[in-house]
Motif scaffolding. Structure first.
Motif, PDB file in Angstrom:
ATOM      1  N   PHE A  79       0.821  -1.221   0.000  1.00 17.30           N
ATOM      2  CA  PHE A  79       0.000   0.000   0.000  1.00 17.30           C
ATOM      3  C   PHE A  79       0.849   1.262   0.000  1.00 17.30           C
ATOM      4  CE2 PHE A  79       0.623  -2.176   4.009  1.00 17.30           C
ATOM      5  CZ  PHE A  79       1.384  -1.243   4.681  1.00 17.30           C
ATOM      6  N   MET A  92       8.336   8.629  10.549  1.00 15.94           N
ATOM      7  CA  MET A  92       7.270   7.929   9.828  1.00 15.94           C
ATOM      8  C   MET A  92       7.243   8.336   8.372  1.00 15.94           C
ATOM      9  SD  MET A  92       3.894   7.767  12.194  1.00 15.94           S
ATOM     10  CE  MET A  92       3.946   7.145  13.872  1.00 15.94           C
ATOM     11  N   GLY A  93       8.322   8.924   7.908  1.00 17.09           N
ATOM     12  CA  GLY A  93       8.383   9.334   6.511  1.00 17.09           C
ATOM     13  C   GLY A  93       8.889   8.183   5.646  1.00 17.09           C
ATOM     14  N   GLY A  96      11.130   5.328   4.248  1.00 14.67           N
ATOM     15  CA  GLY A  96      12.180   4.446   4.767  1.00 14.67           C
ATOM     16  C   GLY A  96      11.777   3.695   6.016  1.00 14.67           C
ATOM     17  N   GLU A  97      12.595   2.709   6.361  1.00 14.70           N
ATOM     18  CA  GLU A  97      12.358   1.889   7.559  1.00 14.70           C
ATOM     19  C   GLU A  97      13.454   2.232   8.582  1.00 14.70           C
ATOM     20  OE1 GLU A  97      10.222  -0.197   9.098  1.00 14.70           O
ATOM     21  OE2 GLU A  97      11.804  -0.368  10.589  1.00 14.70           O
ATOM     22  N   SER A 157       8.427   4.642  13.931  1.00 16.83           N
ATOM     23  CA  SER A 157       7.493   3.673  13.361  1.00 16.83           C
ATOM     24  C   SER A 157       8.262   2.599  12.596  1.00 16.83           C
ATOM     25  CB  SER A 157       6.542   4.419  12.415  1.00 16.83           C
ATOM     26  OG  SER A 157       5.589   3.535  11.883  1.00 16.83           O
ATOM     27  N   THR A 158       7.900   1.343  12.837  1.00 12.27           N
ATOM     28  CA  THR A 158       8.583   0.246  12.146  1.00 12.27           C
ATOM     29  C   THR A 158       7.578  -0.735  11.547  1.00 12.27           C
ATOM     30  OG1 THR A 158      10.099  -1.628  12.366  1.00 12.27           O
ATOM     31  CG2 THR A 158       8.811  -1.058  14.318  1.00 12.27           C
ATOM     32  N   CYS A 159       7.986  -1.362  10.450  1.00  6.83           N
ATOM     33  CA  CYS A 159       7.132  -2.382   9.847  1.00  6.83           C
ATOM     34  C   CYS A 159       7.229  -3.686  10.647  1.00  6.83           C
ATOM     35  CB  CYS A 159       7.531  -2.603   8.397  1.00  6.83           C
ATOM     36  SG  CYS A 159       9.197  -3.230   8.217  1.00  6.83           S
ATOM     37  N   SER A 191       3.730  -0.978  12.655  1.00  6.84           N
ATOM     38  CA  SER A 191       2.768  -1.029  11.557  1.00  6.84           C
ATOM     39  C   SER A 191       2.282  -2.460  11.431  1.00  6.84           C
ATOM     40  CB  SER A 191       3.440  -0.576  10.260  1.00  6.84           C
ATOM     41  OG  SER A 191       3.919   0.730  10.438  1.00  6.84           O
ATOM     42  N   HIS A 238      -1.275  -3.582  10.610  1.00  7.75           N
ATOM     43  CA  HIS A 238      -2.130  -3.591   9.406  1.00  7.75           C
ATOM     44  C   HIS A 238      -2.932  -4.868   9.154  1.00  7.75           C
ATOM     45  CE1 HIS A 238      -0.334   0.221   8.663  1.00  7.75           C
ATOM     46  NE2 HIS A 238       0.759  -0.196   8.078  1.00  7.75           N
ATOM     47  N   ASN A 249      -4.403   6.134   2.505  1.00  9.93           N
ATOM     48  CA  ASN A 249      -4.210   7.143   1.467  1.00  9.93           C
ATOM     49  C   ASN A 249      -4.050   6.414   0.149  1.00  9.93           C
ATOM     50  OD1 ASN A 249      -3.946   9.964   2.479  1.00  9.93           O
ATOM     51  ND2 ASN A 249      -2.498   8.953   3.863  1.00  9.93           N
TER      52      ASN A 249
END
Ligand code: SAH
Length: 345
Positions: free
Chosen positions: A119, A157-158, A160-161, A192-194, A215, A217, A291
């Motif tokens: 996404f 939170m922009g 990249g990880e 923020s991390t995946c 994150s 989801h 978004n």
């Protein structure tokens, strides 16, 4: 041939060691560090240093201030989105958001991303490179200088990880937290991390008081692995176990991000499974209206408030992220994508 120093990524303590080798007194480090926070872009402007030292610094150390490649300002809420051009021509984004509790800047930590979430606009062309600590710091400094809005909160939170650029992100945190610098407290910073579990464990060792956002989801492996490739080797259960360990070690409640995608992760059974998996842990769920990304077929869910109520009925603390800058593509990665399409990668 001497080595060029990335001086703005250094702490004042490291800088004073380095300056000592050049035969300079340690207090010069503080002077230089302070100049950085005035927004200088060259050593020439550091007028309390001798001409000889300024010359020496220009020859041995590097300053890489970004320039504004594009800027979009929301007429609705004053959100400003910046596309920065870095010294090597690559672009990254930052967003300034104005909240009651203070101005917040959302910054990028990599040029692109290699995590491949279905996404997300930032990952479409993969990762180009990591940012340096100075390049992360400059996003905060120059957002503040350009907008005139004093920044009190930072969110990673922009693009990249952050945990995929671990050491540099930690260095950045040390810099913005430094009393001689921006002096932004860890409690005013979110990362923020995946969900890189080994790195979450590593971060826990530092016991930082920042807010960790994960994150998530999706609560089930089938869905999560489908939209987030990072889940394939790990699984939701192991991720949540890691998060529980993180909480036990740091005492900091974790915030779970959940972007609501139509027909993918917004079913009642998924709310129930999520509630079951988070029950008894100190967690907070942040539902994000998806978004839309031009290149992706995924659509925003129409069930956000039903999903929220279902979680709340089961005792989960839920917030729905307020949309800021809806009129300016404020979701990260989108401005960079547009610029790339116009100019080529
Ligand atoms: N790599 C980190 C931080 C960058 S993304 C991470 O994965 O957390 C910041 C947040 O925006 C993440 O929760 C991410 O999943 C979410 N996000 C990415 N694309 C989005 C989109 N199109 N709509 C809503 N949220 C999105």
């Amino acid at each position: 041939m001497s080595f060029i120093i990335d001086i703005k990524s250094m702490t004042p303590e490291e800088m004073s060691v380095w300056l000592k080798e050049l035969g300079e007194p340690p207090f010069r480090a503080k002077q230089i560090f302070k100049w950085f926070y005035q927004g200088v872009t060259s050593f020439e402007e550091m007028t309390n240093l001798s001409k000889a030292l300024r010359q020496r610094l220009s020859e041995t150390a590097l300053l890489t201030p970004p320039t504004v490649a594009r800027k979009q300002e929301s007429r609705q809420d004053g959100t400003i989105k910046y596309l920065w051009r870095l010294a090597d021509g690559n672009c990254v984004e930052s967003v300034l958001m104005r909240y009651q509790h203070g101005n917040t800047v959302c910054i990028s930590c990599q040029v692109g991303c290699r995590m491949g979430c279905a996404f997300c606009a930032s990952t479409i062309a993969g990762k180009v490179r990591d940012l340096t600590a100075a390049e992360m710091l400059d996003q905060v400094l120059f957002t503040q200088i350009d907008s005139g809005a004093p920044v009190s909160n930072i969110v990673l939170m922009g693009i990249g990880e952050p945990l995929d650029n671990f050491d540099t992100v930690l260095r950045f945190l040390t810099l913005v937290n430094h009393p001689e610098g921006l002096n932004i407290g860890m409690r005013h910073i979110s990362l923020s991390t995946c969900g890189l579990t080994e790195k979450i464990d590593k971060l826990a060792q530092y016991g930082l008081q920042l807010t960790l956002s994960v994150s998530l989801h999706a609560p089930d492996d089938e869905t999560r692995s489908q939209i987030m490739p990072v889940n394939r080797g790990v699984g939701v259960e192991k991720l949540l176990e890691t998060c529980r360990r993180y909480f036990n070690r740091t005492g900091r409640r974790i915030s779970y991000e959940y972007a609501m995608i139509d027909g993918v992760n917004d079913a009642d059974w998924q709310a129930d499974l999520l509630a079951r998996r988070l029950r008894g842990t100190s967690a907070h769920v942040n539902l994000i209206p998806l978004n839309e990304v031009e290149e992706s077929p995924l659509k925003p869910s129409r069930r956000v408030s039903a999903f929220q109520k279902r979680l709340e009925r089961q005792g989960i603390t839920v917030t729905v992220r307020r949309r800021l800058g809806g009129d300016i593509d404020a979701s990260c990665g989108q401005l960079r994508r547009k610029a790339m399409k116009r100019e080529g990668p």
